[in-house]
Design a protein around this motif. Structure first.
Motif, PDB file in Angstrom:
ATOM      1  N   LEU A 108       0.832  -1.187   0.000  1.00  0.00           N
ATOM      2  CA  LEU A 108       0.000   0.000   0.000  1.00  0.00           C
ATOM      3  C   LEU A 108       0.872   1.243   0.000  1.00  0.00           C
ATOM      4  O   LEU A 108       1.998   1.208   0.478  1.00  0.00           O
TER       5      LEU A 108
ATOM      6  N   GLY B 122      12.556  -3.747   7.208  1.00  0.00           N
ATOM      7  CA  GLY B 122      11.118  -3.503   7.291  1.00  0.00           C
ATOM      8  C   GLY B 122      10.548  -2.585   6.229  1.00  0.00           C
ATOM      9  O   GLY B 122       9.377  -2.211   6.289  1.00  0.00           O
TER      10      GLY B 122
ATOM     11  N   GLY C 213      10.132  -3.379   3.097  1.00  0.00           N
ATOM     12  CA  GLY C 213       9.366  -4.120   2.098  1.00  0.00           C
ATOM     13  C   GLY C 213      10.210  -4.814   1.036  1.00  0.00           C
ATOM     14  O   GLY C 213       9.739  -5.024  -0.087  1.00  0.00           O
TER      15      GLY C 213
ATOM     16  N   VAL D 107       8.578  -8.250   0.161  1.00  0.00           N
ATOM     17  CA  VAL D 107       7.348  -8.114  -0.633  1.00  0.00           C
ATOM     18  C   VAL D 107       7.640  -7.586  -2.034  1.00  0.00           C
ATOM     19  O   VAL D 107       6.985  -7.968  -2.997  1.00  0.00           O
TER      20      VAL D 107
ATOM     21  N   ARG E 199       7.878   8.724   3.587  1.00  0.00           N
ATOM     22  CA  ARG E 199       6.751   8.422   2.690  1.00  0.00           C
ATOM     23  C   ARG E 199       5.496   9.204   3.057  1.00  0.00           C
ATOM     24  O   ARG E 199       4.381   8.807   2.700  1.00  0.00           O
TER      25      ARG E 199
ATOM     26  N   VAL F 168       7.906  -0.334   8.012  1.00  0.00           N
ATOM     27  CA  VAL F 168       6.538  -0.861   7.939  1.00  0.00           C
ATOM     28  C   VAL F 168       6.343  -2.037   8.897  1.00  0.00           C
ATOM     29  O   VAL F 168       5.281  -2.192   9.507  1.00  0.00           O
TER      30      VAL F 168
HETATM   31  N1  LIG Z   1       3.955  -0.981   1.180  1.00  0.00           N
HETATM   32  C1  LIG Z   1       3.508  -1.917   2.049  1.00  0.00           C
HETATM   33  N2  LIG Z   1       2.183  -2.070   2.263  1.00  0.00           N
HETATM   34  C2  LIG Z   1       1.714  -2.983   3.151  1.00  0.00           C
HETATM   35  N3  LIG Z   1       2.495  -3.793   3.859  1.00  0.00           N
HETATM   36  C3  LIG Z   1       3.835  -3.693   3.683  1.00  0.00           C
HETATM   37  C4  LIG Z   1       4.405  -2.762   2.769  1.00  0.00           C
HETATM   38  N4  LIG Z   1       5.755  -2.878   2.809  1.00  0.00           N
HETATM   39  C5  LIG Z   1       6.018  -3.834   3.714  1.00  0.00           C
HETATM   40  N5  LIG Z   1       4.876  -4.331   4.245  1.00  0.00           N
HETATM   41  C6  LIG Z   1       4.780  -5.355   5.297  1.00  0.00           C
HETATM   42  O1  LIG Z   1       5.770  -5.030   6.272  1.00  0.00           O
HETATM   43  C7  LIG Z   1       6.435  -6.188   6.721  1.00  0.00           C
HETATM   44  C8  LIG Z   1       7.918  -6.104   6.415  1.00  0.00           C
HETATM   45  O2  LIG Z   1       8.132  -6.217   5.006  1.00  0.00           O
HETATM   46  P1  LIG Z   1       9.372  -7.019   4.390  1.00  0.00           P
HETATM   47  O3  LIG Z   1       9.188  -7.121   2.925  1.00  0.00           O
HETATM   48  O4  LIG Z   1       9.555  -8.315   5.132  1.00  0.00           O
HETATM   49  O5  LIG Z   1      10.545  -6.002   4.753  1.00  0.00           O
HETATM   50  P2  LIG Z   1      12.129  -6.195   4.621  1.00  0.00           P
HETATM   51  O6  LIG Z   1      12.366  -7.455   3.830  1.00  0.00           O
HETATM   52  O7  LIG Z   1      12.600  -4.959   3.899  1.00  0.00           O
HETATM   53  O8  LIG Z   1      12.652  -6.252   6.021  1.00  0.00           O
HETATM   54  C9  LIG Z   1       5.754  -7.364   6.051  1.00  0.00           C
HETATM   55  O9  LIG Z   1       4.759  -7.853   6.910  1.00  0.00           O
HETATM   56  C10 LIG Z   1       5.134  -6.749   4.813  1.00  0.00           C
HETATM   57  O10 LIG Z   1       3.989  -7.451   4.405  1.00  0.00           O
END
Ligand SMILES: Nc1ncnc2c1ncn2[C@@H]1O[C@H](COP(=O)(O)OP(=O)(O)O)[C@@H](O)[C@H]1O
Ligand SMILES: [Mg+2]
Length: 323
Positions: free
Chosen positions: A8, A38, A40, A43, A181, A224
């Motif tokens: 999002l 954290g 993303g 994801v 953001r 996040v």
């Molecule tokens: N833009 C976003 N919108 C909704 N949820 C997000 C978003 N970015 C990250 N998240 C959520 O935040 C958490 C951390 O994301 P992750 O991809 O594991 O981060 P990283 O790998 O950079 O540490 C996960 O639960 C993910 O689903």
């Protein structure tokens, strides 16, 4: 059109990221995803894979920092029978498991120099050998790598190969920290609140004004992930109808100083989003009442909800056309 499932955000910086994800999904080139913890990265890697022509193929994550160095080579490239003590069977590695799909090399900065060489060769020639093997293998797997360490600094300290860095980073996505953001923090906070309140079956109305301020002012070092954890915890802790700074455990935190000035437009957006979020949460998604409070028409409020992506924080019934 630039939306990405599971991600999002309406800020210009995250929209630019959505655009990059779309473009990078179309190719087979390696991608390097960087950003604080954290933000993303996982994801993002999943989204690139899912939207790529390999989307139906396997997505195979491997955390280079979490696997003991001695095992990592065999995890990634596989081994032949008798390659080392305990290697009683031949085993395929993650690379082979990802044939037709994508390998996600998380914390790639932790890769040992010998494995960096082996990975570089795979990226250049598409070939490798299993540990203890002599047969040269070829597999069709795309590499997406991620790291939260500064690889440039690691290169300077001779910890990471420069040639591998350039090969991996042909396409680079740098995820901005949550604090950069803008209104996305509130948007995500409302989203996580709604999710957690549904799961916990707690009839929460939203955040107190103080909590909204605290959410905006906090630096979010865990980005996040931290926001999601704090909101989920707050939903459990909340005793009233609204989440307080105490529930979020954000009372004693050092707040971000606001010595840099917003542009007027950014300030306008921020205040608008804040007020709309407040009204929507106060009226638990009832757009008619929220519009009345804000002294705008329902149509205007709908338009703004869509513009700011706040419609996703509404109960789905609230989005039916005006009756
Ligand atoms: N833009 C976003 N919108 C909704 N949820 C997000 C978003 N970015 C990250 N998240 C959520 O935040 C958490 C951390 O994301 P992750 O991809 O594991 O981060 P990283 O790998 O950079 O540490 C996960 O639960 C993910 O689903
Ligand atoms: Mg991660």
């Amino acid at each position: 059109m630039d939306q990405v499932e599971g991600m999002l955000g309406t800020s210009p910086s995250i929209h630019a990221i959505f655009g990059l994800i779309h473009k990078m999904a179309k190719t087979d080139l390696p991608v390097l995803v960087t950003g604080e913890t954290g933000t993303g990265k996982d994801v993002t890697a999943q989204a690139i894979h899912a939207r790529s022509p390999r989307g139906e193929g396997p997505f195979v994550p491997i955390n280079c920092g979490a696997i003991p160095e001695t095992l990592l080579e065999s995890e990634l490239f596989g081994h032949e029978r008798g390659a080392f003590t305990g290697a009683v069977h031949q085993k395929k590695g993650k690379l082979e498991a990802a044939a037709g799909g994508t390998v996600f090399l998380d914390e790639v900065g932790d890769l040992l120099p010998v494995l960096q060489v082996k990975l570089l060769r795979f990226l250049q020639q598409g070939t490798f050998e299993r540990v203890g093997g002599h047969e040269t293998l070829r597999v069709d797997a795309r590499i997406i790598a991620a790291t939260n360490v500064d690889l440039k600094a690691a290169i300077d300290r001779n910890r990471f190969r420069e040639d591998l860095y350039y090969r991996l980073g042909v396409m680079h996505i740098h995820l901005p920290p949550l604090r950069d953001r803008g209104q996305d923090t509130l948007l995500l906070a409302l989203h996580f609140l709604k999710q957690a309140a549904d799961v916990q079956r707690k009839p929460l109305r939203g955040f107190t004004p103080e909590a909204l301020n605290a959410l905006c002012a906090y630096r979010w070092p865990g980005n996040v992930r931290e926001l999601s954890n704090r909101v989920r915890r707050a939903v459990v802790m909340a005793e009233g109808m609204e989440i307080t700074p105490q529930d979020l455990d954000l009372t004693g935190e050092v707040l971000q100083s606001t010595d840099s000035l917003d542009s007027l437009r950014a300030a306008h957006r921020r205040i608008e989003v804040e007020l709309i979020a407040k009204a929507i949460s106060l009226h638990r998604g009832n757009v008619t009442r929220a519009a009345r409070d804000l002294d705008v028409s329902r149509t205007t409020l709908y338009r703004k909800l869509l513009e700011y992506g706040l419609e996703r924080s509404l109960p789905s019934a609230a989005l039916r056309p005006a009756s």
